[in-house]
Design a protein around this motif. Structure first.
Motif, PDB file in Angstrom:
ATOM      1  N   SER A 217       5.099   0.978  -5.985  1.00 39.74           N
ATOM      2  CA  SER A 217       4.179   1.862  -4.774  1.00 39.74           C
ATOM      3  C   SER A 217       4.451   1.642  -3.538  1.00 39.74           C
ATOM      4  O   SER A 217       5.079   0.251  -3.471  1.00 39.74           O
ATOM      5  CB  SER A 217       2.662   1.604  -5.234  1.00 39.74           C
ATOM      6  N   ASP A 218       4.149   2.402  -2.643  1.00 38.44           N
ATOM      7  CA  ASP A 218       4.214   1.591  -1.229  1.00 38.44           C
ATOM      8  C   ASP A 218       3.497   0.436  -0.767  1.00 38.44           C
ATOM      9  O   ASP A 218       3.583  -0.326  -0.173  1.00 38.44           O
ATOM     10  CB  ASP A 218       3.569   2.629  -0.286  1.00 38.44           C
ATOM     11  N   GLU A 219       2.156   0.472  -1.601  1.00 36.41           N
ATOM     12  CA  GLU A 219       1.501  -0.738  -1.628  1.00 36.41           C
ATOM     13  C   GLU A 219       2.269  -2.105  -2.012  1.00 36.41           C
ATOM     14  O   GLU A 219       2.294  -3.077  -1.163  1.00 36.41           O
ATOM     15  CB  GLU A 219       0.265  -0.742  -2.372  1.00 36.41           C
ATOM     16  N   LEU A 221       5.603  -2.377  -2.018  1.00 40.69           N
ATOM     17  CA  LEU A 221       6.851  -2.638  -1.085  1.00 40.69           C
ATOM     18  C   LEU A 221       6.358  -3.024   0.273  1.00 40.69           C
ATOM     19  O   LEU A 221       6.964  -3.949   0.823  1.00 40.69           O
ATOM     20  CB  LEU A 221       7.801  -1.359  -0.791  1.00 40.69           C
ATOM     21  N   ASP A 222       4.993  -2.812   0.692  1.00 40.26           N
ATOM     22  CA  ASP A 222       4.449  -3.275   1.960  1.00 40.26           C
ATOM     23  C   ASP A 222       4.367  -4.635   1.624  1.00 40.26           C
ATOM     24  O   ASP A 222       4.384  -5.688   2.563  1.00 40.26           O
ATOM     25  CB  ASP A 222       3.306  -2.580   2.399  1.00 40.26           C
ATOM     26  N   LYS A 225       7.320  -6.665   1.982  1.00 45.41           N
ATOM     27  CA  LYS A 225       7.685  -6.771   3.431  1.00 45.41           C
ATOM     28  C   LYS A 225       6.862  -7.788   4.302  1.00 45.41           C
ATOM     29  O   LYS A 225       7.496  -8.629   4.947  1.00 45.41           O
ATOM     30  CB  LYS A 225       7.340  -5.585   4.092  1.00 45.41           C
ATOM     31  N   LYS A 262      14.498   2.299   0.237  1.00 40.88           N
ATOM     32  CA  LYS A 262      13.464   1.361   0.977  1.00 40.88           C
ATOM     33  C   LYS A 262      13.681  -0.260   0.644  1.00 40.88           C
ATOM     34  O   LYS A 262      13.497  -1.109   1.588  1.00 40.88           O
ATOM     35  CB  LYS A 262      12.052   1.996   0.744  1.00 40.88           C
TER      36      LYS A 262
END
Length: 355
Positions: A217-219, A221-222, A225, A262
């Motif tokens: 999920s974007d969560e 991957l954030d 980061k 990403k």
């Protein structure tokens, strides 16, 4: 001797004994202090609290010739009471590690820790692990850890009735409960080094389009980061996935990491990043390339439970393999291990200089 003289003599003797005891206590304390420099020792069977960024000891202060951190990566255990060979191979690995000249200071399991993700599979895994004195153990999820949805009420693999009244959520909860996690992805610090474990967050009951791929999920991957931001100093960081990356420029699909573009972009600003995957089970001997150099160092581990040949057949059922990683001040060494024979594999022997 008069009574008064005797009392004075006794008092003097007690003073000397007290002074001697005080000196002995001081010597013992100094000895304990010397033995615990560099980190306290944990009692048997108790893991030390994990250090956090900013409080880690500086490994650069260590010897230039001695490893500063050593850990073992075991991929694709596929533990199941229905396949005793998987349990036998895991025991071979754990028994073999006790014979190493260097320590195994962390044990990392990179997905497919079970064959079907059932309660009975985790019970078998717990029964096996609990018989050993182990270092801290970390794990992420593989696609097989979601496979309970394929099992019907009779215990048979049944595609026609999938999801057989079960959910991907239940599989995640089972995995997280077993390893004491609030999410399937997490990180840890050991001996001042960062281990990051990423996990697929859905399977085909929730996201049919991902197939056997690892959807992040974007969560997540954030979160990755944010974790990477602490590595601007170039200290090596070790990232665990289960499914491999697709070729550069592709975003991934079934049996691959999604979204791969990403993921690669997040790693580009950092040096000395090491990424490990499992899933392919490929034998370290005579199959495919296990080390690929991109902007990071990318390693494909073999398997403990079922080592496969180029045709993805478990032809050599006696084999069980893993990857031993040692961090030095100026390099990282990575060596493939054949657990069934207790030998290092010359085909899987790499030294990566730190930059």
């Amino acid at each position: 001797m008069s009574r008064r003289a005797f009392i004075r003599w006794m008092l003097g003797l007690l003073v000397m004994i007290g002074a001697a005891l005080a000196g002995l206590i001081k010597l013992l304390q100094q000895s304990v202090d010397r033995q615990t420099v560099g980190g306290a020792q944990a009692p048997d069977g108790v893991a030390l609290p994990k250090t956090e960024p900013g409080t880690n000891p500086d490994p650069a202060a260590g010897s230039a010739t001695a490893p500063l951190f050593s850990f073992m990566i075991l991929s694709d255990l596929h533990v199941s009471p229905d396949d005793p060979n998987t349990v036998r191979h895991l025991k071979q690995a754990l028994d073999d590690m006790k014979k190493f000249e260097s320590p195994v200071e962390a044990l990392v399991l990179t997905g497919d820790v079970t064959d079907y993700g059932r309660d009975r599979d985790y019970k078998e895994l717990k029964k096996t692990l609990s018989t050993y004195k182990l270092p801290p153990v970390y794990a992420n999820m593989g696609n097989h850890d979601y496979y309970d949805i394929w099992i019907d009420r009779k215990g048979a693999f049944n595609k026609d009735t999938m999801p057989n009244g079960k959910t991907d959520w239940q599989s995640r909860e089972r995995f997280q409960k077993f390893f004491g996690l609030s999410k399937p992805y997490h990180d840890a610090w050991e001996k001042g080094y960062h281990l990051i474990l990423l996990s697929q967050e859905a399977y085909v009951q929730e996201k049919p389009e991902v197939g056997e791929g690892a959807w992040y999920s974007d969560e997540q991957l954030d979160w990755l980061k944010e974790r990477l931001a602490s590595h601007k100093d170039g200290k090596p960081v070790f990232i665990m996935t289960h499914q491999p990356l697709p070729p550069a420029g592709q975003d991934g699909g079934s049996h691959q990491l999604i979204p791969a573009k990403k993921f690669r972009e997040l790693l580009k600003p950092y040096k000395n990043v090491f990424v490990f995957c499992g899933h392919r089970h490929q034998d370290f001997q005579g199959t495919v390339e296990h080390y690929v150099k991109e902007s990071f160092h990318y390693f494909h581990n073999s398997s403990v439970g079922r080592v496969l040949n180029r045709s993805y057949q478990n032809a050599a059922k006696e084999k069980a393999q893993g990857l031993y990683v040692q961090v030095y001040r100026d390099k990282v060494t990575l060596r493939g291990r054949a657990f069934e024979s207790g030998t290092w594999l010359k085909e899987a022997d790499w030294t990566v200089k730190l930059t």
